[in-house]
Write a protein that holds these residues in place. Structure first.
Motif, PDB file in Angstrom:
ATOM      1  N   ASN A  54      40.900  -1.032  56.870  1.00  0.00           N
ATOM      2  CA  ASN A  54      39.755  -1.590  55.637  1.00  0.00           C
ATOM      3  C   ASN A  54      39.939  -0.952  54.399  1.00  0.00           C
ATOM      4  O   ASN A  54      38.771   0.207  54.800  1.00  0.00           O
ATOM      5  N   ILE A  55      40.115  -1.016  53.729  1.00  0.00           N
ATOM      6  CA  ILE A  55      40.153   0.893  52.375  1.00  0.00           C
ATOM      7  C   ILE A  55      39.061  -0.061  51.579  1.00  0.00           C
ATOM      8  O   ILE A  55      37.616   0.326  51.387  1.00  0.00           O
ATOM      9  N   LEU A  56      39.614  -1.174  51.216  1.00  0.00           N
ATOM     10  CA  LEU A  56      38.564  -1.977  50.042  1.00  0.00           C
ATOM     11  C   LEU A  56      37.594  -2.616  51.089  1.00  0.00           C
ATOM     12  O   LEU A  56      38.497  -3.319  51.190  1.00  0.00           O
ATOM     13  N   LYS A  57      36.109  -3.244  50.821  1.00  0.00           N
ATOM     14  CA  LYS A  57      35.386  -3.988  51.777  1.00  0.00           C
ATOM     15  C   LYS A  57      34.399  -5.069  50.652  1.00  0.00           C
ATOM     16  O   LYS A  57      33.345  -5.468  50.628  1.00  0.00           O
ATOM     17  N   GLY A  58      35.258  -5.515  49.652  1.00  0.00           N
ATOM     18  CA  GLY A  58      34.930  -7.014  48.974  1.00  0.00           C
ATOM     19  C   GLY A  58      34.054  -5.978  47.772  1.00  0.00           C
ATOM     20  O   GLY A  58      33.153  -5.923  47.431  1.00  0.00           O
ATOM     21  N   ILE A  59      34.749  -5.366  46.593  1.00  0.00           N
ATOM     22  CA  ILE A  59      35.025  -4.806  44.924  1.00  0.00           C
ATOM     23  C   ILE A  59      34.350  -6.195  44.051  1.00  0.00           C
ATOM     24  O   ILE A  59      35.274  -6.807  43.906  1.00  0.00           O
ATOM     25  N   ASP A  60      33.097  -5.438  43.737  1.00  0.00           N
ATOM     26  CA  ASP A  60      33.302  -6.393  42.255  1.00  0.00           C
ATOM     27  C   ASP A  60      32.401  -5.398  41.642  1.00  0.00           C
ATOM     28  O   ASP A  60      31.849  -4.724  41.160  1.00  0.00           O
ATOM     29  N   ILE A  61      33.657  -5.741  40.198  1.00  0.00           N
ATOM     30  CA  ILE A  61      33.392  -5.437  38.951  1.00  0.00           C
ATOM     31  C   ILE A  61      33.541  -5.767  38.084  1.00  0.00           C
ATOM     32  O   ILE A  61      34.747  -6.396  37.589  1.00  0.00           O
ATOM     33  N   THR A  62      32.762  -5.405  36.886  1.00  0.00           N
ATOM     34  CA  THR A  62      33.450  -6.066  35.719  1.00  0.00           C
ATOM     35  C   THR A  62      32.611  -4.926  34.823  1.00  0.00           C
ATOM     36  O   THR A  62      32.301  -4.263  34.532  1.00  0.00           O
TER      37      THR A  62
END
Length: 245
Positions: free
Chosen positions: A24-32
């Motif tokens: 698991n490399i990215l684990k729930g990314i939120d970006i604006t």
């Protein structure tokens, strides 16, 4: 109010390394990211920033989550559609320049415009205009092996601007340069941001460079651990305005 050009919600990326194991490399990314922002994404090796960059740049797809890029839902378009998104909506600047070695600076900048469908005269005019913007018009007939690292990167920035994309995505663009040349290239990014009004997403491991952007997003172990508005950025330009006065 500025619109969002990048809107990511709960983005994950996993790689299968043999059943039943998965990495698991990215684990729930939120970006604006809003239109016209200059944002850095910073993290050490292994933090997931390169994987995130590939997803932002539509070079790879997320395992799960939602990604809307300048109004386009990336999850809903084909691989051919992703190619069109990359050509029209994103300008890439890489650490290793990625210039065509046998082509002149002018031809390198013209290349995205060829895929864009622009005619020969328009391509040349646009490429010359952009090489002038980055201070490379007098080198437009030179091939990459005849240019310094800083000159190659300036050509790469001109190429990234060619199709007038909504976003410039820069992956460690000063990483292969000495400090003086890197400073010159960084100043050029500020020029592109201020004069061209471009949204810039700047991937780096360098805290000093990140401190020159408006907002700093820090990744660690596939998670965003902080998102910080950078007061130093605004202070810098307030001080420059006072000097000008």
């Amino acid at each position: 109010m500025s619109k969002n050009v990048i809107d990511m919600k709960n983005i994950t990326k996993s790689f299968y390394i043999g059943t039943p194991n998965q990495l698991n490399i990215l684990k729930g990314i939120d970006i604006t990211v809003k239109e016209g922002e200059f944002v850095s994404i910073i993290g050490s090796s292994g933090s997931g920033k390169s994987t995130l960059m590939n997803i932002i740049g539509a070079l790879d797809r997320a395992t799960s989550g939602e990604y809307v890029l300048d109004g386009t839902n990336i999850n809903e378009i084909s691989d051919d559609g992703l190619s069109e998104v990359r050509n029209k909506q994103i300008g890439f600047v890489f650490q290793t320049y990625n210039l065509m070695p046998r082509s002149t600076a002018l031809s390198n900048v013209e290349l995205p415009l060829l895929y864009y469908g622009m005619n020969r005269k328009q391509r040349r005019e646009r490429a010359e205009e952009l090489l002038d913007l980055v201070g490379m018009k007098d080198r437009m007939a030179h091939r990459p092996n005849e240019l310094s690292g800083g000159q190659k990167q300036r050509v790469a920035i001109a190429r990234a601007l060619a199709t007038n994309p909504s976003i410039i995505l820069a992956d460690e663009p000063t990483g292969a340069l000495d400090s003086a040349t890197g400073r010159m290239v960084m100043d050029l990014f500020h020029k592109v941001h201020e004069q061209e009004g471009k949204t810039i997403v700047f991937i780096t491991h360098n805290n000093e460079l990140a401190d020159e952007t408006q907002r700093i997003i820090t990744l660690k172990d596939g998670n965003i651990i902080s998102t910080m508005e950078n007061s130093n950025y605004y202070r810098r330009y307030q001080e420059e305005e006072k000097i000008c006065l």
